[in-house]
Design a protein around this motif. Structure first.
Motif, PDB file in Angstrom:
ATOM      1  N   LEU A  62     -14.937  16.985 -38.658  1.00 27.41           N
ATOM      2  CA  LEU A  62     -13.995  17.132 -37.545  1.00 27.41           C
ATOM      3  C   LEU A  62     -12.865  18.095 -37.902  1.00 27.41           C
ATOM      4  CD1 LEU A  62     -13.725  13.465 -36.225  1.00 27.41           C
ATOM      5  CD2 LEU A  62     -14.704  15.427 -35.046  1.00 27.41           C
ATOM      6  N   ALA A  63     -12.363  17.988 -39.152  1.00 20.79           N
ATOM      7  CA  ALA A  63     -11.294  18.893 -39.594  1.00 20.79           C
ATOM      8  C   ALA A  63     -11.795  20.340 -39.602  1.00 20.79           C
ATOM      9  CB  ALA A  63     -10.804  18.484 -40.977  1.00 20.79           C
ATOM     10  N   ALA A  64     -13.033  20.554 -40.045  1.00 19.17           N
ATOM     11  CA  ALA A  64     -13.593  21.907 -40.071  1.00 19.17           C
ATOM     12  C   ALA A  64     -13.764  22.454 -38.652  1.00 19.17           C
ATOM     13  CB  ALA A  64     -14.937  21.902 -40.797  1.00 19.17           C
ATOM     14  N   ILE A  65     -14.201  21.592 -37.727  1.00 20.19           N
ATOM     15  CA  ILE A  65     -14.357  22.013 -36.337  1.00 20.19           C
ATOM     16  C   ILE A  65     -13.009  22.398 -35.739  1.00 20.19           C
ATOM     17  CG2 ILE A  65     -14.916  21.173 -34.007  1.00 20.19           C
ATOM     18  CD1 ILE A  65     -17.160  19.500 -35.375  1.00 20.19           C
ATOM     19  N   ARG A  66     -11.995  21.585 -35.994  1.00 13.09           N
ATOM     20  CA  ARG A  66     -10.655  21.882 -35.468  1.00 13.09           C
ATOM     21  C   ARG A  66     -10.104  23.181 -36.046  1.00 13.09           C
ATOM     22  NH1 ARG A  66      -9.672  16.135 -36.440  1.00 13.09           N
ATOM     23  NH2 ARG A  66     -10.042  15.083 -34.480  1.00 13.09           N
ATOM     24  N   GLU A  67     -10.302  23.388 -37.341  1.00 13.91           N
ATOM     25  CA  GLU A  67      -9.810  24.610 -37.987  1.00 13.91           C
ATOM     26  C   GLU A  67     -10.505  25.850 -37.432  1.00 13.91           C
ATOM     27  OE1 GLU A  67      -7.723  27.249 -40.324  1.00 13.91           O
ATOM     28  OE2 GLU A  67      -7.306  25.163 -39.812  1.00 13.91           O
ATOM     29  N   THR A  68     -11.809  25.752 -37.230  1.00 17.63           N
ATOM     30  CA  THR A  68     -12.551  26.872 -36.655  1.00 17.63           C
ATOM     31  C   THR A  68     -12.065  27.180 -35.248  1.00 17.63           C
ATOM     32  OG1 THR A  68     -14.492  26.284 -37.959  1.00 17.63           O
ATOM     33  CG2 THR A  68     -14.858  27.694 -36.054  1.00 17.63           C
ATOM     34  N   ALA A  69     -11.858  26.143 -34.448  1.00 21.52           N
ATOM     35  CA  ALA A  69     -11.368  26.343 -33.078  1.00 21.52           C
ATOM     36  C   ALA A  69      -9.986  26.985 -33.092  1.00 21.52           C
ATOM     37  CB  ALA A  69     -11.330  25.013 -32.336  1.00 21.52           C
ATOM     38  N   ARG A  70      -9.133  26.546 -34.036  1.00 23.09           N
ATOM     39  CA  ARG A  70      -7.778  27.101 -34.118  1.00 23.09           C
ATOM     40  C   ARG A  70      -7.803  28.579 -34.491  1.00 23.09           C
ATOM     41  NH1 ARG A  70      -4.258  28.455 -37.579  1.00 23.09           N
ATOM     42  NH2 ARG A  70      -5.388  27.783 -39.412  1.00 23.09           N
ATOM     43  N   THR A  71      -8.671  28.956 -35.427  1.00 20.62           N
ATOM     44  CA  THR A  71      -8.720  30.355 -35.857  1.00 20.62           C
ATOM     45  C   THR A  71      -9.412  31.249 -34.841  1.00 20.62           C
ATOM     46  OG1 THR A  71     -10.762  29.967 -37.093  1.00 20.62           O
ATOM     47  CG2 THR A  71      -8.693  29.789 -38.308  1.00 20.62           C
ATOM     48  N   ARG A  72     -10.262  30.677 -33.979  1.00 19.76           N
ATOM     49  CA  ARG A  72     -10.976  31.493 -32.988  1.00 19.76           C
ATOM     50  C   ARG A  72     -10.213  31.644 -31.688  1.00 19.76           C
ATOM     51  NH1 ARG A  72     -17.062  30.389 -32.122  1.00 19.76           N
ATOM     52  NH2 ARG A  72     -16.690  32.266 -30.948  1.00 19.76           N
ATOM     53  N   ARG A  73      -9.101  30.919 -31.522  1.00 24.30           N
ATOM     54  CA  ARG A  73      -8.346  31.005 -30.276  1.00 24.30           C
ATOM     55  C   ARG A  73      -7.976  32.442 -29.959  1.00 24.30           C
ATOM     56  NH1 ARG A  73      -5.276  26.315 -31.633  1.00 24.30           N
ATOM     57  NH2 ARG A  73      -6.627  24.750 -30.789  1.00 24.30           N
ATOM     58  N   GLY A  74      -8.219  32.854 -28.747  1.00 22.87           N
ATOM     59  CA  GLY A  74      -7.884  34.208 -28.337  1.00 22.87           C
ATOM     60  C   GLY A  74      -8.981  35.219 -28.590  1.00 22.87           C
ATOM     61  N   THR A  75     -10.096  34.794 -29.227  1.00 21.33           N
ATOM     62  CA  THR A  75     -11.175  35.737 -29.516  1.00 21.33           C
ATOM     63  C   THR A  75     -12.373  35.537 -28.603  1.00 21.33           C
ATOM     64  OG1 THR A  75     -12.174  34.306 -31.179  1.00 21.33           O
ATOM     65  CG2 THR A  75     -10.518  35.876 -31.942  1.00 21.33           C
ATOM     66  N   GLN A  76     -12.356  34.493 -27.797  1.00 24.95           N
ATOM     67  CA  GLN A  76     -13.477  34.240 -26.905  1.00 24.95           C
ATOM     68  C   GLN A  76     -13.229  34.907 -25.557  1.00 24.95           C
ATOM     69  OE1 GLN A  76     -13.356  30.016 -27.109  1.00 24.95           O
ATOM     70  NE2 GLN A  76     -14.811  29.921 -28.790  1.00 24.95           N
ATOM     71  N   ARG A  77     -14.274  35.032 -24.770  1.00 24.19           N
ATOM     72  CA  ARG A  77     -14.167  35.689 -23.468  1.00 24.19           C
ATOM     73  C   ARG A  77     -13.474  34.788 -22.454  1.00 24.19           C
ATOM     74  NH1 ARG A  77     -14.686  40.998 -24.210  1.00 24.19           N
ATOM     75  NH2 ARG A  77     -16.169  41.286 -25.873  1.00 24.19           N
ATOM     76  N   LEU A  78     -12.754  35.414 -21.547  1.00 24.73           N
ATOM     77  CA  LEU A  78     -11.990  34.703 -20.532  1.00 24.73           C
ATOM     78  C   LEU A  78     -12.894  34.032 -19.508  1.00 24.73           C
ATOM     79  CD1 LEU A  78      -9.145  34.123 -19.499  1.00 24.73           C
ATOM     80  CD2 LEU A  78      -9.210  36.270 -18.277  1.00 24.73           C
TER      81      LEU A  78
END
Length: 171
Positions: free
Chosen positions: A110-126
């Motif tokens: 869960l911690a790894a999933i949260r960290e990945t989501a945090r670092t990917r914020r702003g890089t996905q398509r709108l």
């Protein structure tokens, strides 16, 4: 009343994944897609597992066979170069976690999933299509660039330099 394989189910048949040259049939909307799991999440707000359960489909197979073969070939070709992954791999632990069900994610996972989501914020398509104000091309901006008006730096530069040389617009 529960559905049985072969019963009508929305646009498809319960328990049957309908695939043809145009793609996989979505039971909910009737359109065809290459990656049905991704479509179900984006368009209908359900995970691939929820979609499978709702329509009685097998655990695998929400991707067109040709795409699935390409993914498999790419994985086979690149697997040997992932030294750190191979060294840290524990098949017994992975099997035990899988048997625990989809809801049994470890605290470290869960911690790894949260960290990945945090670092990917702003890089996905709108998820919305925007038309370039200069050339008329359509594009989908990243989340962090929601106010983008031009498809590329070139169009933006041309706009900022003035209106000369503007491409003809199809009407």
């Amino acid at each position: 009343m529960s559905s049985e394989v072969g019963d009508p189910d929305g646009f498809g048949v319960f328990g049957v994944l309908n695939e043809d040259t145009d793609g996989l049939l979505c039971h909910d909307c009737g359109h065809r897609f290459t990656h049905l799991g991704l479509h179900a999440y984006k368009a209908h707000g359900m995970t691939a597992d929820e979609y499978r359960k709702a329509h009685g489909l097998a655990r695998r197979g929400l991707v067109v066979a040709e795409t699935r073969a390409t993914i498999k070939e790419n994985a086979r070709r690149t697997f040997s170069s992932r030294v750190a992954f191979i060294a840290a791999r524990n098949p017994a632990a992975a099997s035990a976690a899988q048997r625990g069900g989809p809801d049994s994610i470890s605290p470290a996972g869960l911690a790894a999933i949260r960290e990945t989501a945090r670092t990917r914020r702003g890089t996905q398509r709108l998820g919305t299509v925007v038309t370039c104000e200069w050339c008329g091309a359509q594009f989908c901006p990243l989340l962090g660039a929601s106010k983008r008006r031009f498809c590329c730096r070139s169009c933006s530069s041309r706009h900022n330099r003035g209106q000369r040389g503007r491409p003809a617009q199809d009407t």
